[in-house]
Design a protein around this motif. Structure first.
Motif, short mmCIF file in Angstrom:
data_model
loop_
_atom_site.label_atom_id
_atom_site.label_comp_id
_atom_site.label_asym_id
_atom_site.label_seq_id
_atom_site.Cartn_x
_atom_site.Cartn_y
_atom_site.Cartn_z
N PHE A 4 7.38 3.74 -0.15
CA PHE A 4 8.52 3.19 -0.86
C PHE A 4 8.28 2.53 -2.20
O PHE A 4 7.48 2.04 -2.21
CB PHE A 4 9.46 2.42 0.06
CG PHE A 4 9.25 2.91 1.65
CD1 PHE A 4 8.85 1.98 2.67
CD2 PHE A 4 9.99 4.06 1.97
CE1 PHE A 4 9.06 2.48 3.71
CE2 PHE A 4 9.86 4.73 3.20
CZ PHE A 4 9.44 3.72 4.27
N TYR A 5 9.21 2.99 -3.08
CA TYR A 5 8.96 2.34 -4.37
C TYR A 5 10.22 1.85 -5.19
O TYR A 5 11.43 2.19 -4.35
CB TYR A 5 8.67 3.49 -5.23
CG TYR A 5 7.65 4.49 -4.77
CD1 TYR A 5 7.78 5.35 -3.88
CD2 TYR A 5 6.33 4.08 -5.34
CE1 TYR A 5 6.86 6.36 -3.20
CE2 TYR A 5 5.32 5.12 -4.90
CZ TYR A 5 5.41 6.11 -3.74
OH TYR A 5 4.43 6.83 -3.56
N TRP A 6 10.29 1.05 -5.87
CA TRP A 6 11.44 0.54 -6.69
C TRP A 6 10.88 0.64 -8.15
O TRP A 6 9.51 0.40 -8.49
CB TRP A 6 11.70 -1.22 -6.65
CG TRP A 6 12.53 -1.25 -5.23
CD1 TRP A 6 11.91 -1.85 -3.98
CD2 TRP A 6 13.90 -0.98 -5.09
NE1 TRP A 6 13.03 -1.94 -3.42
CE2 TRP A 6 14.22 -1.36 -3.74
CE3 TRP A 6 14.92 -0.71 -6.03
CZ2 TRP A 6 15.34 -1.38 -3.28
CZ3 TRP A 6 16.13 -0.66 -5.35
CH2 TRP A 6 16.39 -0.67 -4.05
N CYS A 51 15.26 3.20 -6.41
CA CYS A 51 14.37 3.34 -5.11
C CYS A 51 14.04 4.68 -5.03
O CYS A 51 14.81 5.68 -5.27
CB CYS A 51 15.28 2.85 -3.95
SG CYS A 51 14.26 2.92 -2.44
N ALA A 52 12.62 4.77 -4.36
CA ALA A 52 12.19 6.32 -4.38
C ALA A 52 11.50 6.15 -2.96
O ALA A 52 11.07 5.08 -2.58
CB ALA A 52 11.27 6.47 -5.47
N SER A 53 11.50 7.45 -2.40
CA SER A 53 10.39 7.37 -1.34
C SER A 53 9.55 8.64 -1.22
O SER A 53 9.90 9.58 -2.01
CB SER A 53 11.04 7.16 0.05
OG SER A 53 11.82 8.43 0.26
N SER A 54 8.30 8.50 -0.66
CA SER A 54 7.59 9.87 -0.56
C SER A 54 6.64 9.66 0.54
O SER A 54 6.66 8.68 1.58
CB SER A 54 6.69 9.86 -1.59
OG SER A 54 5.59 9.05 -1.66
N LEU A 55 6.12 10.94 1.08
CA LEU A 55 5.89 10.85 2.44
C LEU A 55 4.25 10.32 2.60
O LEU A 55 4.33 9.33 3.45
CB LEU A 55 5.65 12.66 2.86
CG LEU A 55 5.20 12.76 4.30
CD1 LEU A 55 5.91 12.11 5.15
CD2 LEU A 55 5.30 14.37 4.59
N TRP A 56 3.46 10.74 1.79
CA TRP A 56 2.00 10.21 1.80
C TRP A 56 1.69 9.35 0.63
O TRP A 56 0.84 8.72 0.45
CB TRP A 56 1.11 11.38 1.95
CG TRP A 56 1.34 12.48 3.15
CD1 TRP A 56 1.71 13.78 2.98
CD2 TRP A 56 1.29 12.01 4.50
NE1 TRP A 56 1.98 14.29 4.09
CE2 TRP A 56 1.46 13.22 4.89
CE3 TRP A 56 0.92 10.86 5.02
CZ2 TRP A 56 1.47 13.15 6.37
CZ3 TRP A 56 0.79 10.78 6.44
CH2 TRP A 56 1.02 12.09 7.05
N GLY A 57 2.46 9.42 -0.22
CA GLY A 57 2.23 8.47 -1.64
C GLY A 57 1.32 8.85 -2.51
O GLY A 57 0.72 8.15 -3.36
N GLY A 106 -0.47 7.30 -6.17
CA GLY A 106 0.26 7.28 -7.50
C GLY A 106 1.36 6.42 -7.84
O GLY A 106 2.46 6.62 -6.80
N ASN A 107 1.42 6.10 -8.88
CA ASN A 107 2.63 5.60 -9.39
C ASN A 107 3.54 6.29 -10.41
O ASN A 107 2.47 6.89 -11.12
CB ASN A 107 3.19 3.97 -9.41
CG ASN A 107 2.49 3.38 -8.44
OD1 ASN A 107 2.83 3.59 -7.25
ND2 ASN A 107 1.64 2.45 -8.38
N LEU A 108 4.54 6.37 -10.98
CA LEU A 108 5.18 7.20 -11.99
C LEU A 108 5.39 6.69 -13.27
O LEU A 108 5.84 5.57 -13.34
CB LEU A 108 6.22 8.06 -11.55
CG LEU A 108 6.30 8.97 -10.26
CD1 LEU A 108 7.51 9.52 -9.92
CD2 LEU A 108 5.18 9.84 -10.44
N ILE A 109 4.90 7.30 -14.42
CA ILE A 109 5.05 6.76 -15.58
C ILE A 109 6.04 7.67 -16.42
O ILE A 109 5.66 8.95 -16.44
CB ILE A 109 3.73 6.76 -16.46
CG1 ILE A 109 2.85 5.91 -15.70
CG2 ILE A 109 4.06 6.12 -17.79
CD1 ILE A 109 1.42 5.96 -16.31
#
Lengths: 115, 116
Positions: free
Chosen positions: A32-34, A92-98, B102-105
């Motif tokens: 999960f991401y912000w 907010c974002a999400s992904s399965l494996w990152g 990875g994170n996004l740019i």
């Protein structure tokens, strides 16, 4: 199709107040991401979260920010004492494996205005 | 460090004419590149992505992009614009090599207007 949801869509708060932005990631996703986008600027990475821990955070993500997964579905971003410069759209974002090759699925965003 | 530059902040086309949204990237390794679209009051939606397979990538809604390593470009094209294509488009690079987390740019975005 599953999607990421965010609440509220808009939030107005006074400087110094605490805000909590809520997200419901896609149910089988693990990362999960912000991100945030200040008006007129680029979308910027704030923090990533996996297995109930922060995986990475940017220099923007200082002690005023915290993230939590309080239950099996929600993922929250808390700003303890908001500043004027925290006004932005928060995604907010999400992904399965990152992994870096994987798609991150984004919510519609919360527009935060700090007065 | 990885980065993307979107050369145009605003592009205006007529309905039925081709669309070209330009993106250049900088990366110290073989990058993963993405185009996302954002319609008003909607989330960021993935249009297409390049992850070191075919250099010509086809996405949703008739969009495609070609990865050109020699030019460090990943321009987005569509042969014929539709009114519903009006939106903001973001070119995005992952900040890590493939396989690692990875994170996004993001680029600054290109706002596409489509005139009738």
């Amino acid at each position: 199709e599953p999607e990421v949801t965010q609440t509220p869509s808009h939030q107005v708060t006074q400087m110094g107040q605490e805000v909590i932005l809520r997200c419901v990631p896609i149910s089988n996703h693990l990362y999960f991401y912000w991100y945030r986008q200040i008006l007129g600027q680029k979308v910027e990475f704030l923090v990533s979260f996996y297995n109930n821990e922060i995986s990475e955070k940017s220099e923007i993500f200082d002690d005023q920010f915290s993230v939590e997964r309080p239950d099996g579905s929600n993922f929250t971003l808390k700003i303890r004492s908001t500043k004027l410069e925290d006004s932005a759209m928060y995604f907010c974002a999400s992904s399965l494996w990152g992994t870096s090759q994987e798609t991150q699925y984004f919510g519609p965003g919360t527009r935060l205005l700090v007065l | 460090a990885q980065s993307v530059t979107q050369l145009d902040s605003h592009v205006s086309v007529s309905e039925g004419t081709p669309v070209l949204l330009r993106c250049n990237y900088s990366s110290s390794y073989s990058p993963s590149l993405f185009w996302y679209v954002q319609h008003p009051n909607k989330g960021l939606q993935l249009l297409l992505k390049y992850t070191s397979a075919a250099t010509l990538v086809k996405g949703i809604n008739g969009f495609e992009a070609e990865f050109k390593k020699s030019e460090t470009s990943f321009h987005l094209t569509k042969p014929s614009a539709h009114m519903s294509d009006a939106a903001e488009y973001f070119c995005v690079v992952s900040d890590r090599a493939g396989g690692s987390q990875g994170n996004l740019i993001f680029g600054k975005g290109t706002k596409l207007s489509v005139k009738p």
